[in-house]
Design a protein around this motif. Structure first.
Motif, mmCIF file in Angstrom:
data_model
loop_
_atom_site.group_PDB
_atom_site.id
_atom_site.type_symbol
_atom_site.label_atom_id
_atom_site.label_comp_id
_atom_site.label_asym_id
_atom_site.label_seq_id
_atom_site.Cartn_x
_atom_site.Cartn_y
_atom_site.Cartn_z
ATOM 1 N N ARG A 2 0.827 -1.207 0.000
ATOM 2 C CA ARG A 2 0.000 0.000 0.000
ATOM 3 C C ARG A 2 0.864 1.260 0.000
ATOM 4 O O ARG A 2 0.562 2.249 -0.680
ATOM 5 C CB ARG A 2 -0.918 -0.005 1.219
ATOM 6 C CG ARG A 2 -1.887 1.167 1.279
ATOM 7 C CD ARG A 2 -2.853 1.145 0.120
ATOM 8 N NE ARG A 2 -3.808 2.236 0.187
ATOM 9 C CZ ARG A 2 -4.623 2.572 -0.796
ATOM 10 N NH1 ARG A 2 -4.608 1.898 -1.935
ATOM 11 N NH2 ARG A 2 -5.462 3.573 -0.642
ATOM 12 N N ALA A 3 1.971 1.204 0.760
ATOM 13 C CA ALA A 3 2.875 2.350 0.810
ATOM 14 C C ALA A 3 3.518 2.594 -0.556
ATOM 15 O O ALA A 3 3.634 3.737 -1.004
ATOM 16 C CB ALA A 3 3.951 2.118 1.867
ATOM 17 N N VAL A 4 3.939 1.530 -1.228
ATOM 18 C CA VAL A 4 4.527 1.654 -2.563
ATOM 19 C C VAL A 4 3.491 2.192 -3.545
ATOM 20 O O VAL A 4 3.777 3.041 -4.390
ATOM 21 C CB VAL A 4 5.068 0.300 -3.052
ATOM 22 C CG1 VAL A 4 5.518 0.379 -4.509
ATOM 23 C CG2 VAL A 4 6.224 -0.158 -2.173
ATOM 24 N N ASP A 5 2.257 1.719 -3.409
ATOM 25 C CA ASP A 5 1.171 2.158 -4.280
ATOM 26 C C ASP A 5 0.926 3.660 -4.152
ATOM 27 O O ASP A 5 0.720 4.375 -5.146
ATOM 28 C CB ASP A 5 -0.097 1.374 -3.929
ATOM 29 C CG ASP A 5 -1.278 1.758 -4.802
ATOM 30 O OD1 ASP A 5 -1.065 2.095 -5.986
ATOM 31 O OD2 ASP A 5 -2.420 1.728 -4.305
ATOM 32 N N GLU A 6 0.970 4.176 -2.925
ATOM 33 C CA GLU A 6 0.729 5.587 -2.695
ATOM 34 C C GLU A 6 1.960 6.441 -3.007
ATOM 35 O O GLU A 6 1.843 7.635 -3.296
ATOM 36 C CB GLU A 6 0.294 5.821 -1.248
ATOM 37 C CG GLU A 6 -1.062 5.203 -0.904
ATOM 38 C CD GLU A 6 -1.554 5.612 0.465
ATOM 39 O OE1 GLU A 6 -0.910 6.505 1.078
ATOM 40 O OE2 GLU A 6 -2.557 5.060 0.931
ATOM 41 N N SER A 32 -3.454 2.184 8.835
ATOM 42 C CA SER A 32 -3.279 3.431 8.091
ATOM 43 C C SER A 32 -2.099 4.251 8.602
ATOM 44 O O SER A 32 -1.366 4.869 7.819
ATOM 45 C CB SER A 32 -4.569 4.261 8.147
ATOM 46 O OG SER A 32 -4.919 4.557 9.493
ATOM 47 N N THR A 33 -1.885 4.287 9.927
ATOM 48 C CA THR A 33 -0.770 5.045 10.490
ATOM 49 C C THR A 33 0.560 4.487 10.032
ATOM 50 O O THR A 33 1.482 5.220 9.663
ATOM 51 C CB THR A 33 -0.825 5.034 12.032
ATOM 52 O OG1 THR A 33 -2.061 5.602 12.469
ATOM 53 C CG2 THR A 33 0.331 5.830 12.621
ATOM 54 N N THR A 34 0.665 3.147 10.040
ATOM 55 C CA THR A 34 1.891 2.502 9.591
ATOM 56 C C THR A 34 2.136 2.764 8.112
ATOM 57 O O THR A 34 3.270 3.023 7.690
ATOM 58 C CB THR A 34 1.812 0.980 9.840
ATOM 59 O OG1 THR A 34 1.583 0.737 11.230
ATOM 60 C CG2 THR A 34 3.105 0.296 9.430
ATOM 61 N N VAL A 35 1.080 2.703 7.317
ATOM 62 C CA VAL A 35 1.207 2.972 5.873
ATOM 63 C C VAL A 35 1.684 4.401 5.656
ATOM 64 O O VAL A 35 2.589 4.650 4.840
ATOM 65 C CB VAL A 35 -0.141 2.739 5.156
ATOM 66 C CG1 VAL A 35 -0.059 3.223 3.709
ATOM 67 C CG2 VAL A 35 -0.513 1.263 5.191
ATOM 68 N N ASP A 36 1.111 5.355 6.376
ATOM 69 C CA ASP A 36 1.512 6.756 6.234
ATOM 70 C C ASP A 36 2.987 6.947 6.589
ATOM 71 O O ASP A 36 3.707 7.722 5.938
ATOM 72 C CB ASP A 36 0.647 7.645 7.124
ATOM 73 C CG ASP A 36 -0.797 7.721 6.638
ATOM 74 O OD1 ASP A 36 -1.042 7.395 5.463
ATOM 75 O OD2 ASP A 36 -1.669 8.088 7.449
ATOM 76 N N SER A 37 3.443 6.243 7.623
ATOM 77 C CA SER A 37 4.846 6.347 8.014
ATOM 78 C C SER A 37 5.759 5.803 6.927
ATOM 79 O O SER A 37 6.813 6.382 6.624
ATOM 80 C CB SER A 37 5.085 5.590 9.328
ATOM 81 O OG SER A 37 4.409 6.199 10.402
ATOM 82 N N LEU A 38 5.366 4.682 6.331
ATOM 83 C CA LEU A 38 6.167 4.093 5.261
ATOM 84 C C LEU A 38 6.204 4.998 4.033
ATOM 85 O O LEU A 38 7.257 5.163 3.403
ATOM 86 C CB LEU A 38 5.597 2.719 4.880
ATOM 87 C CG LEU A 38 5.808 1.596 5.889
ATOM 88 C CD1 LEU A 38 5.039 0.346 5.453
ATOM 89 C CD2 LEU A 38 7.289 1.267 6.020
ATOM 90 N N VAL A 39 5.053 5.591 3.700
ATOM 91 C CA VAL A 39 5.007 6.510 2.560
ATOM 92 C C VAL A 39 5.923 7.703 2.816
ATOM 93 O O VAL A 39 6.698 8.117 1.933
ATOM 94 C CB VAL A 39 3.563 6.994 2.305
ATOM 95 C CG1 VAL A 39 3.561 8.100 1.244
ATOM 96 C CG2 VAL A 39 2.694 5.842 1.855
ATOM 97 N N GLY A 40 5.843 8.255 4.020
ATOM 98 C CA GLY A 40 6.699 9.389 4.355
ATOM 99 C C GLY A 40 8.173 9.036 4.280
ATOM 100 O O GLY A 40 8.993 9.828 3.808
ATOM 101 N N ARG A 41 8.494 7.831 4.742
ATOM 102 C CA ARG A 41 9.902 7.398 4.690
ATOM 103 C C ARG A 41 10.366 7.238 3.248
ATOM 104 O O ARG A 41 11.493 7.618 2.897
ATOM 105 C CB ARG A 41 10.052 6.079 5.447
ATOM 106 C CG ARG A 41 11.504 5.598 5.554
ATOM 107 C CD ARG A 41 12.336 6.626 6.297
ATOM 108 N NE ARG A 41 13.738 6.251 6.319
ATOM 109 C CZ ARG A 41 14.281 5.494 7.271
ATOM 110 N NH1 ARG A 41 13.524 5.047 8.264
ATOM 111 N NH2 ARG A 41 15.556 5.196 7.249
#
Length: 210
Positions: free
Chosen positions: A112-116, A194-203
């Motif tokens: 999901r993080a890669v997708d976003e 969702s919080t974990t995904v947001d952190s991964l996207v930010g990273r």
């Protein structure tokens, strides 16, 4: 992620308590000279500290509920090695289901993080659900093969197996409950991650900008 409607502080306390349980399992295994208990408890303890290591990164926000979720899964497996797997018929199914939810959660959050993060990748919601199931089952098959391989090697060397495979029927049952865990995450866990995904996207965004 608010697990069981508990505050983050209580979730952290429960995590510490479960880590203590695993440590006790390790000591019992050491006293009884049970290699399988010692090895599994050692690996479980290492896994429980991985979220804490990630939390040291100020750019990564890992929810206390995720840490408790992972710790609960490995602690139940460690307790199972003390004899609960044979004493309680449904214990193996419980641990496989819970462990599968962890695998499914990691797979979902990563993809999901890669997708976003990039426009080059687009994954429809329905595909994500299928992806979670496929990845979890693939890991389940890998785990069963690992159990079989380790059992074969330990039998050949004449030493105690650290992982136990009971029968083909047991393997198939394990895979069924792996699927149950994946479905639970697909239905109810994605919003909580969702919080974990947001952190991964930010990273990922900060890494690309360097």
């Amino acid at each position: 992620m608010t697990l069981f409607s508990l505050s983050p502080r209580r979730q952290r306390r429960l995590t510490r308590a479960l880590q203590l349980v695993i440590a006790v399992v390790f000591l019992v295994g050491a006293v009884e000279r049970n290699l399988s208990v010692v090895v599994n408890a050692s690996i479980a303890l290492v896994v429980t500290f991985l979220p804490a290591i990630l939390e040291r990164d100020p750019e990564f926000d890992l929810d206390a509920g995720v840490t408790l979720w992972v710790t609960l899964a490995v602690s139940l497996h460690s307790l199972g090695m003390l004899g609960l797997y044979t004493a309680i018929p449904w214990w193996d199914s419980l641990t496989h289901t819970l462990s599968a939810t962890v695998v499914a959660g990691v797979g979902y959050a990563t993809v999901r993080a890669v997708d976003e993060h990039t426009r080059a990748v687009y994954l429809p919601p329905r595909f994500l659900s299928v992806f979670i199931l496929v990845v979890t089952l693939a890991f389940g098959v890998f785990w069963e093969v690992l159990e079989f391989s380790i059992r074969g090697v330990t039998d050949l060397l004449g030493i105690q197996a650290v992982l136990i495979q009971y029968s083909l029927e047991d393997t198939l049952t394990d895979l069924v409950f792996d699927g149950v865990g994946a479905i639970l995450v697909a239905l109810f866990g994605t919003r909580r991650l969702s919080t974990t995904v947001d952190s991964l996207v930010g990273r990922l965004e900060r890494t690309r900008g360097r």
